[in-house]
Design a protein around this motif. Structure first.
Motif, PDB file in Angstrom:
ATOM      1  N   ARG A   5       0.832  -1.211   0.000  1.00 18.12           N
ATOM      2  CA  ARG A   5       0.000   0.000   0.000  1.00 18.12           C
ATOM      3  C   ARG A   5       0.864   1.258   0.000  1.00 18.12           C
ATOM      4  NH1 ARG A   5      -3.189  -3.353   3.688  1.00 18.12           N
ATOM      5  NH2 ARG A   5      -5.071  -3.936   2.542  1.00 18.12           N
ATOM      6  N   VAL A   6       1.879   1.255   0.836  1.00 19.25           N
ATOM      7  CA  VAL A   6       2.775   2.416   0.922  1.00 19.25           C
ATOM      8  C   VAL A   6       3.514   2.608  -0.391  1.00 19.25           C
ATOM      9  CG1 VAL A   6       4.839   3.338   2.058  1.00 19.25           C
ATOM     10  CG2 VAL A   6       3.024   2.305   3.431  1.00 19.25           C
ATOM     11  N   SER A   7       4.019   1.538  -0.949  1.00 16.97           N
ATOM     12  CA  SER A   7       4.744   1.625  -2.220  1.00 16.97           C
ATOM     13  C   SER A   7       3.861   2.162  -3.332  1.00 16.97           C
ATOM     14  CB  SER A   7       5.294   0.256  -2.618  1.00 16.97           C
ATOM     15  OG  SER A   7       6.266  -0.163  -1.700  1.00 16.97           O
ATOM     16  N   CYS A   8       2.617   1.736  -3.328  1.00 12.63           N
ATOM     17  CA  CYS A   8       1.689   2.221  -4.354  1.00 12.63           C
ATOM     18  C   CYS A   8       1.440   3.713  -4.183  1.00 12.63           C
ATOM     19  CB  CYS A   8       0.384   1.438  -4.280  1.00 12.63           C
ATOM     20  SG  CYS A   8      -0.750   1.840  -5.617  1.00 12.63           S
ATOM     21  N   LYS A   9       1.246   4.150  -2.943  1.00 14.59           N
ATOM     22  CA  LYS A   9       1.017   5.576  -2.690  1.00 14.59           C
ATOM     23  C   LYS A   9       2.215   6.415  -3.100  1.00 14.59           C
ATOM     24  CE  LYS A   9      -2.406   5.255   0.960  1.00 14.59           C
ATOM     25  NZ  LYS A   9      -2.734   5.530   2.348  1.00 14.59           N
ATOM     26  N   LYS A  10       3.415   5.857  -2.941  1.00 14.36           N
ATOM     27  CA  LYS A  10       4.639   6.575  -3.297  1.00 14.36           C
ATOM     28  C   LYS A  10       4.980   6.410  -4.779  1.00 14.36           C
ATOM     29  CE  LYS A  10       6.976   6.312   1.165  1.00 14.36           C
ATOM     30  NZ  LYS A  10       8.168   5.799   1.855  1.00 14.36           N
ATOM     31  N   ASP A  29      -7.261   0.759   0.069  1.00 12.57           N
ATOM     32  CA  ASP A  29      -7.591   1.757   1.088  1.00 12.57           C
ATOM     33  C   ASP A  29      -8.478   1.128   2.167  1.00 12.57           C
ATOM     34  OD1 ASP A  29      -8.618   3.901   2.597  1.00 12.57           O
ATOM     35  OD2 ASP A  29      -8.419   5.262   0.893  1.00 12.57           O
ATOM     36  N   LEU A  30      -7.885   0.853   3.306  1.00 13.68           N
ATOM     37  CA  LEU A  30      -8.625   0.208   4.392  1.00 13.68           C
ATOM     38  C   LEU A  30      -9.696   1.122   4.977  1.00 13.68           C
ATOM     39  CD1 LEU A  30      -5.766  -1.704   6.217  1.00 13.68           C
ATOM     40  CD2 LEU A  30      -7.474  -2.606   4.643  1.00 13.68           C
TER      41      LEU A  30
END
Length: 81
Positions: A5-10, A29-30
């Motif tokens: 999730r973090v990698s995708c957001k970045k 997105d939880l």
């Protein structure tokens, strides 16, 4: 999982990985997932009871009680998105 999730957001997660995760209905997105689940619960509550007034004394719906309360607070603050 959270790393994905973090990698995708970045924007550092490769597109093929994103496609693979999307193919298994990965939840990105939880918060959205939680909101949608509570909304479904509220719809079911309304269907059963004919209203959306979830009593704070309703032991069967404690999570829904809190979620509805929070939605009302956000609405009053004009921050409900």
């Amino acid at each position: 999982v959270s790393t994905q999730r973090v990698s995708c957001k970045k924007n550092t997660l490769r597109s093929d990985r994103i496609q693979q995760l999307n193919s298994i209905d990965f939840v990105w997105d939880l918060c959205d997932l939680s909101w949608n689940e509570h909304f479904k619960q509220l719809c079911a509550f309304k269907t059963k009871n004919g209203h959306c007034i979830v009593s704070q004394n309703d032991a069967q719906n404690t999570s829904l009680v809190e979620w509805v309360r929070q939605q009302r607070v956000l609405y009053k603050k004009k921050t409900l998105s």
